[in-house]
Design a protein around this motif. Sequence first.
Motif, PDB file in Angstrom:
ATOM      1  N   LEU A 575       0.773  -1.231   0.007  1.00 38.05           N
ATOM      2  CA  LEU A 575       0.159  -0.154  -0.085  1.00 38.05           C
ATOM      3  C   LEU A 575       0.676   1.234  -0.051  1.00 38.05           C
ATOM      4  CD1 LEU A 575      -2.768  -1.191   2.561  1.00 38.05           C
ATOM      5  CD2 LEU A 575      -2.758  -1.267   0.106  1.00 38.05           C
ATOM      6  N   GLY A 576       1.866   1.051   0.487  1.00 35.87           N
ATOM      7  CA  GLY A 576       2.770   2.372   0.611  1.00 35.87           C
ATOM      8  C   GLY A 576       2.899   3.090   1.923  1.00 35.87           C
ATOM      9  N   THR A 578       2.191   5.873   2.922  1.00 35.44           N
ATOM     10  CA  THR A 578       1.205   6.994   3.157  1.00 35.44           C
ATOM     11  C   THR A 578      -0.124   6.455   3.738  1.00 35.44           C
ATOM     12  OG1 THR A 578       0.432   6.752   0.646  1.00 35.44           O
ATOM     13  CG2 THR A 578       2.079   8.576   1.281  1.00 35.44           C
ATOM     14  N   ILE A 579      -0.010   5.166   3.693  1.00 38.13           N
ATOM     15  CA  ILE A 579      -1.256   4.470   4.305  1.00 38.13           C
ATOM     16  C   ILE A 579      -0.884   3.797   5.659  1.00 38.13           C
ATOM     17  CG2 ILE A 579      -2.963   2.597   3.989  1.00 38.13           C
ATOM     18  CD1 ILE A 579      -3.355   4.874   1.824  1.00 38.13           C
ATOM     19  N   ARG A 611      -7.175   1.586  -0.358  1.00 36.36           N
ATOM     20  CA  ARG A 611      -6.193   2.536  -0.956  1.00 36.36           C
ATOM     21  C   ARG A 611      -6.643   3.319  -1.893  1.00 36.36           C
ATOM     22  NH1 ARG A 611      -1.522   0.222  -4.290  1.00 36.36           N
ATOM     23  NH2 ARG A 611      -3.237   0.164  -5.636  1.00 36.36           N
ATOM     24  N   ASP A 612      -7.364   2.924  -2.931  1.00 37.89           N
ATOM     25  CA  ASP A 612      -7.767   3.430  -4.214  1.00 37.89           C
ATOM     26  C   ASP A 612      -8.940   4.562  -3.638  1.00 37.89           C
ATOM     27  OD1 ASP A 612      -6.146   2.452  -5.643  1.00 37.89           O
ATOM     28  OD2 ASP A 612      -7.669   0.890  -6.516  1.00 37.89           O
ATOM     29  N   SER A 615      -7.517   7.781  -1.996  1.00 40.10           N
ATOM     30  CA  SER A 615      -6.576   8.360  -2.903  1.00 40.10           C
ATOM     31  C   SER A 615      -5.037   8.265  -2.324  1.00 40.10           C
ATOM     32  CB  SER A 615      -7.091   9.923  -2.857  1.00 40.10           C
ATOM     33  OG  SER A 615      -8.324  10.006  -3.377  1.00 40.10           O
ATOM     34  N   GLY A 616      -4.825   7.066  -1.970  1.00 39.62           N
ATOM     35  CA  GLY A 616      -3.367   6.874  -1.842  1.00 39.62           C
ATOM     36  C   GLY A 616      -2.814   7.233  -0.384  1.00 39.62           C
ATOM     37  N   SER A 617      -3.705   7.907   0.608  1.00 40.34           N
ATOM     38  CA  SER A 617      -3.332   8.200   1.930  1.00 40.34           C
ATOM     39  C   SER A 617      -4.570   8.166   2.800  1.00 40.34           C
ATOM     40  CB  SER A 617      -2.836   9.880   1.953  1.00 40.34           C
ATOM     41  OG  SER A 617      -3.795  10.686   1.578  1.00 40.34           O
ATOM     42  N   LYS A 673     -14.134   2.802 -10.881  1.00 45.09           N
ATOM     43  CA  LYS A 673     -12.792   2.995 -11.410  1.00 45.09           C
ATOM     44  C   LYS A 673     -12.821   3.498 -12.652  1.00 45.09           C
ATOM     45  CE  LYS A 673     -10.472   0.228  -7.726  1.00 45.09           C
ATOM     46  NZ  LYS A 673      -9.586  -0.869  -7.488  1.00 45.09           N
ATOM     47  N   LYS A 677      -8.589   0.738 -15.078  1.00 46.01           N
ATOM     48  CA  LYS A 677      -7.802   0.708 -13.469  1.00 46.01           C
ATOM     49  C   LYS A 677      -8.377  -0.391 -13.032  1.00 46.01           C
ATOM     50  CE  LYS A 677      -5.956   5.691 -13.598  1.00 46.01           C
ATOM     51  NZ  LYS A 677      -6.014   6.629 -12.875  1.00 46.01           N
TER      52      LYS A 677
END
Length: 865
Positions: A575-576, A578-579, A611-612, A615-617, A673, A677
């Motif tokens: 997820l990165g 930012t999550i 996550r989507d 918006s990524g955070s 989406k 995507k």
Amino acid sequence: MLDQSQSTIDERHGRRPRGDKTARAEARAARDRRWTPRIIVLSGLVLAILCDAFVAHMLSVNYWETQRTTEAANGDLARALEEYMLRNIQAVDLLLNTTIDNLRQNPSLLTRGNLDLIDDLKKRVKPYPVAGGIVVLDAEGELIGDSAGNGVPGRENNFSDRAYFQVQRDDPGRGIFIDVPVTSRVNKGVFIAVSRAFLTSDGRFGGVVVVPLDYENLRRFFLSLNVGQRGTVTLYRDDGTILLRTPNADAFGGRNVRSNWLFTKYLPQAPSGSFEGSGITDGVSRTISYRRVAGLPLVVTVARHPVEYLAGWKNNALYYSAAAAGLNLLIVGFGFGLARQWRLRANSEQALRDNFEQHKLVTENVPALIVRVDADGRIRYANRIAHEWYADASAAAKRSRRIDSFIDPSREVEGKQKIQAVLAGKTIRGEEKLVFPDGRERWCEIIRVPDRSPDGTVRGYVVLSVDITERKRIEDELRQAQKMEAIGQLAGGIAHDSNNMLAATLGNLDMLLDTLPPGAEVCRGMVERAIEAAERVADLNRRLLAFARKQTLRPQITDVNELVGGMTTILQRTLGETIEIALAQDPMLWRCLIDPTQLQNALLNLALNARDAMSGSGCLTIATENAVLDEPLNDGDERIAAGEYVTIAVSDRGTGMPPDIVRRAFEPFFTTKEFGKGSGLGLSMVYGFARQSGGTAVITSEVGQGTRVTLYLPSAGPGVADPPRAAVARPSRPETGERILVVEDNALVGVMASTMLSSLGYSPLVVNNVPAALAALARPDPVALLLTDILLPGSMTGIELAREVRCRWPSLPILFMSGFADPSLVPEELRETSRLIAKPFRLGQLSDAIVATLAGTGAGKAANT
């Protein structure tokens, strides 16, 4: 005496006496002669009693009728007297109010002896003949002026000692006050003062305006009322003070009788009525009718003396007594006839009551709304369900309304058209969705039937409304389930056929890769990319099979907390940074019977969707909890049984979804989406996995607040997880070319399987149906293994072929292959002695499955998922 002796002797000797019939007749006649006078006397007494009873009854009826007539006459007279007093006092009150309003508007008139005031009072009093004049007093009780010209200088009078002044001064806001008769200080006459206080502009008590009523005229009017020489007419103030009474008016004016039954018992119960009461002067009981004058502090009574109003009854008593003898027989016959009629009437009434009770029992307990409406729109009957739906407290409240008031304004035209149609004689039926005053929205099947009179005229209609909300919900669920089932069958069929094609594609690519020379790197790269693309298509097929609930699952006892905790690092990396991932795990969480790999895939899909949505955070929360369902859970599509479940809730704080999107979120290929995507299979795969595992998935979302997806998975109790399995040694590949019978209806797959088996060193024989397979097995050449597809053309499937093989060649190894790869496709009796390999399969997978099947290891397991 002789005859009697002889008869006795004969009887003793057993002989019958002579002349027996004659003796009996004579004895009977003797009895008749003895009893006839008694019967006559008794009949006379009975007749006299009946006659007397009739006379007494008629006199009693006449007496009470006289009483009712007297009470009615008294009531009418009291009503007329009330109207007379009301009309006159209201006129006087109007004079008082208009005079007070004029004094407020022209305060300059409030000077003693003001001629303008006197002239104005004279003009005002002329239209009111009942008023003996009008007087204005100041705040000290001094006479300012009156309509007779009093109040000029030199003729000052003070009335502060009068009760009407003191009452108004002490309570200026009480309104009108009627005083007892008093003697005038000006003209020496007797009058009844009607007064009102007036206030100055600053709200202080300014004085009193008084209208004197001519007592003598009022008394003459009371005397003119015909109540007999011993009757009385009385005017009371509502505090029990006598204002006027005829006769003997002068003796009772001003006396307070508030302890009288009129004021202690009857007036508190009703403003009007009649009763028997004793006179004030002579103590004689009279019939008294009373009425409270509406809106005024007055009570009027009319009383009549019984000697006068019962004189006619006494005459009737003499008449009835004289006629009693002649009416006795007629009354007796009439009484019997009347009694019979009463019995018949009682029987009819009882039958009517029984019918009504049956009708009420049906209409009040049937689970449907029943309303009867007249042609004018008035509701005449509404059953219990109607009162509940329309939240009305009583039947009277319902009947006081018109049917138009219950029609939804947005459907008024349609509703009135249906009413007009049914009043025209048509029966109207249909289904409507309505919102009722009890707050519930219902689907109703409504039938409107004309109510015809015996001559055929439509006099109204009957409405029968049955709540079909639950039926509609079940129908919607059935349609949704059928739609999802159809989509699942379509998806599964597409995946199955696609897997057949991929089996041929991957098999040929594997063999092509093996045949490439070492230096053909470019070609090798092209083949590997083609294999990778085919594998991705195979993964898409697995998603379709997951939605269709036909994927292969390997359920085992799993510690969900441990599985979720172990995925945190992988999820964070995926997820990165930012999550933020937050875990809320129940330390007492039960174990779960589930395929851990598929559960990990489901959680990963849910995390990527979250996550989507953020918006990524943002913050992703995964919560585990035990859940006990006391009743089946309706997830909007299907139901899961009550019981113990482990719940895994994945929540985000993203944009959320509106209700219409939430309802479609689990549908395959539905996505919000952008194009390219998302495939729209992520949530549908999660839902299919949960349903196939014996649970369900429930989604809740609110726009701007985020989304929560909760998985309900079957609990395995607080036991321990399955121990890790020991590694199984891979059987060695045979060196001899065993003969393998391949049963496959798809020509491409059949050719691919034959080529792959040949490359592995086996001797393949390919057929495309069951009869050909049985014929091949019956040949002398031995077959080492049966490799058959489950779905085959014709009347027999691969499962039926395997059953036939087990009967005829019980030791022959069997390896199933299927594009569905669902272990449940293999019956229980065949799972322990066979294996299943999923299409598409690679060359190495096919080799391992054949080696294991020939070696007899791992029976009952799937070779590939």
